[in-house]
Scaffold this motif. Sequence first.
Motif, PDB file in Angstrom:
ATOM      1  N   ALA A 165       9.040  20.909   2.172  1.00  0.00           N
ATOM      2  CA  ALA A 165       7.945  21.553   1.441  1.00  0.00           C
ATOM      3  C   ALA A 165       8.169  21.439  -0.064  1.00  0.00           C
ATOM      4  O   ALA A 165       7.225  21.167  -0.818  1.00  0.00           O
ATOM      5  CB  ALA A 165       7.813  23.016   1.856  1.00  0.00           C
ATOM      6  N   VAL A 166       9.406  21.654  -0.516  1.00  0.00           N
ATOM      7  CA  VAL A 166       9.677  21.573  -1.953  1.00  0.00           C
ATOM      8  C   VAL A 166       9.460  20.146  -2.452  1.00  0.00           C
ATOM      9  O   VAL A 166       8.868  19.927  -3.501  1.00  0.00           O
ATOM     10  CB  VAL A 166      11.100  22.071  -2.273  1.00  0.00           C
ATOM     11  CG1 VAL A 166      11.470  21.757  -3.718  1.00  0.00           C
ATOM     12  CG2 VAL A 166      11.202  23.565  -2.023  1.00  0.00           C
ATOM     13  N   TRP A 168       7.467  17.980  -1.190  1.00  0.00           N
ATOM     14  CA  TRP A 168       6.052  17.661  -1.067  1.00  0.00           C
ATOM     15  C   TRP A 168       5.221  18.385  -2.132  1.00  0.00           C
ATOM     16  O   TRP A 168       4.298  17.825  -2.718  1.00  0.00           O
ATOM     17  CB  TRP A 168       5.596  18.048   0.345  1.00  0.00           C
ATOM     18  CG  TRP A 168       4.132  17.852   0.602  1.00  0.00           C
ATOM     19  CD1 TRP A 168       3.408  16.722   0.354  1.00  0.00           C
ATOM     20  CD2 TRP A 168       3.224  18.809   1.148  1.00  0.00           C
ATOM     21  NE1 TRP A 168       2.098  16.921   0.721  1.00  0.00           N
ATOM     22  CE2 TRP A 168       1.961  18.181   1.203  1.00  0.00           C
ATOM     23  CE3 TRP A 168       3.365  20.126   1.611  1.00  0.00           C
ATOM     24  CZ2 TRP A 168       0.837  18.848   1.693  1.00  0.00           C
ATOM     25  CZ3 TRP A 168       2.251  20.788   2.099  1.00  0.00           C
ATOM     26  CH2 TRP A 168       1.001  20.138   2.144  1.00  0.00           C
ATOM     27  N   LEU A 169       5.552  19.644  -2.410  1.00  0.00           N
ATOM     28  CA  LEU A 169       4.700  20.463  -3.270  1.00  0.00           C
ATOM     29  C   LEU A 169       5.045  20.360  -4.755  1.00  0.00           C
ATOM     30  O   LEU A 169       4.249  20.731  -5.605  1.00  0.00           O
ATOM     31  CB  LEU A 169       4.767  21.930  -2.842  1.00  0.00           C
ATOM     32  CG  LEU A 169       4.101  22.275  -1.502  1.00  0.00           C
ATOM     33  CD1 LEU A 169       4.468  23.662  -1.042  1.00  0.00           C
ATOM     34  CD2 LEU A 169       2.586  22.167  -1.616  1.00  0.00           C
ATOM     35  N   PHE A 170       6.270  19.890  -5.072  1.00  0.00           N
ATOM     36  CA  PHE A 170       6.628  19.869  -6.499  1.00  0.00           C
ATOM     37  C   PHE A 170       6.883  18.451  -7.006  1.00  0.00           C
ATOM     38  O   PHE A 170       7.261  17.594  -6.255  1.00  0.00           O
ATOM     39  CB  PHE A 170       7.864  20.737  -6.749  1.00  0.00           C
ATOM     40  CG  PHE A 170       7.590  22.182  -6.509  1.00  0.00           C
ATOM     41  CD1 PHE A 170       6.903  22.933  -7.465  1.00  0.00           C
ATOM     42  CD2 PHE A 170       7.967  22.798  -5.326  1.00  0.00           C
ATOM     43  CE1 PHE A 170       6.634  24.274  -7.239  1.00  0.00           C
ATOM     44  CE2 PHE A 170       7.695  24.134  -5.104  1.00  0.00           C
ATOM     45  CZ  PHE A 170       7.027  24.869  -6.060  1.00  0.00           C
TER      46      PHE A 170
ATOM     47  N   ALA B 169       5.385  27.188  -0.677  1.00  0.00           N
ATOM     48  CA  ALA B 169       6.467  26.577   0.094  1.00  0.00           C
ATOM     49  C   ALA B 169       7.118  27.617   1.014  1.00  0.00           C
ATOM     50  O   ALA B 169       7.455  27.328   2.167  1.00  0.00           O
ATOM     51  CB  ALA B 169       7.503  25.967  -0.850  1.00  0.00           C
ATOM     52  N   LEU B 172       4.745  28.324   4.021  1.00  0.00           N
ATOM     53  CA  LEU B 172       4.793  27.240   4.996  1.00  0.00           C
ATOM     54  C   LEU B 172       6.091  27.311   5.806  1.00  0.00           C
ATOM     55  O   LEU B 172       6.091  27.251   7.043  1.00  0.00           O
ATOM     56  CB  LEU B 172       4.690  25.898   4.260  1.00  0.00           C
ATOM     57  CG  LEU B 172       4.676  24.657   5.142  1.00  0.00           C
ATOM     58  CD1 LEU B 172       3.401  24.625   5.959  1.00  0.00           C
ATOM     59  CD2 LEU B 172       4.796  23.396   4.300  1.00  0.00           C
ATOM     60  N   THR B 173       7.202  27.478   5.098  1.00  0.00           N
ATOM     61  CA  THR B 173       8.512  27.489   5.748  1.00  0.00           C
ATOM     62  C   THR B 173       8.657  28.660   6.712  1.00  0.00           C
ATOM     63  O   THR B 173       9.109  28.499   7.850  1.00  0.00           O
ATOM     64  CB  THR B 173       9.618  27.558   4.680  1.00  0.00           C
ATOM     65  OG1 THR B 173       9.420  26.504   3.760  1.00  0.00           O
ATOM     66  CG2 THR B 173      10.982  27.439   5.310  1.00  0.00           C
TER      67      THR B 173
END
Lengths: 170, 192
Positions: A165-166, A168-170, B169, B172-173
């Motif tokens: 996620a990190v 992908w999002l940043f 984030a 989502l996690t």
Amino acid sequence: MLWNLIAPLIVLSVALYGLFRRVDIFSAMITGAKEGISVSARILPALVPLLGAITMLRSSGGLGALSSLCAPAFDLLGIPPECAPLIIIRPFSGSGALAMGAGLMAAYGPDSLIGRTTAVMLGSTETTFYAVSVICGAAGIGKTRYIIPAALLGDLAGYITAAAAVRWLF
Amino acid sequence: MAISVMFCIMMALSIIFASVNGTTAQAGNGLMEGAQDAVTLVIGMMGTLCLWCGVTEVMRQSGLSDKLTRLLRHPIRILFPEAREDMSLHGDLAGAISANILGLGNAATPLSIRACSSLHRISGNTGAASDSACMLVILGATSIQIFPSTIAAVRAGAGAQSSFDILPAVWLTTLVSCTVSVGFGLIMRHRG
């Protein structure tokens, strides 16, 4: 842009709702803030030796060596190997993980990939073994059956998602 | 206990690595620096933490927390079939789950223990956890987190540009992690 204002917006909405329900919101906030002080006072004694040991491990070069040892396995899962010590300590100790996370954020910067991944991992998982043993112990449950595998599987999924996620999002 | 062992391992490893790498001076200073940093860190995050604890208290007093509790009625019916008839148990479960979601660590543990004891009693107090009790503990150990205020406070203390930009984030996690563990729990329930 929106994220800069999310905190004030939440505070304002909660405060307006409280005012609408005729709650003395200011004294409620003070009552809550006292709780915040006692939480801080409770975690400080644990943070002192732990952050000491972690900083020592980092500045001796040990943390880097351990990370590169774990690197192949973590690479496979897409997790920065620097997060390895955090993942090891996370299920056992909340304050230990907090100290480890603070150490990683200080070393790599809170807005770096590692710093953000650390924060997301900490923010979205719990102290699994502590929670399970306290709740089951107090409720008189002897056999925990599939609780531990289920919780650890969830944690693992969380670590992989946090790193992804990190990225992908940043 | 585990943390005591970890502490000793970290100290021993540091001393070994420092001797091998020739970083004894840095390691020796590191121990003291870390201890000092702990105080700076706690002072840095204390303001943010107090603010959020204050907001949480307003949510509790104004009944906003109870509103969230009511939203949880349907998920509870699905996850805890044994509790279907018992409204006071429903309240206990909703309280425990919402305290976990809101990140009220201090309230979440006692509420979880109370709800778990009731679930355990319904199942006849055998030594092993019933399926519903398992589900409650799993939810307590991998709960969904809406607002990770402590971590945001640490980020603010460490000088992050925007301490809340990790929220999407985190959502989502936490959703993935909770779904995986609850899903595993449901699979195990229907298998056994």
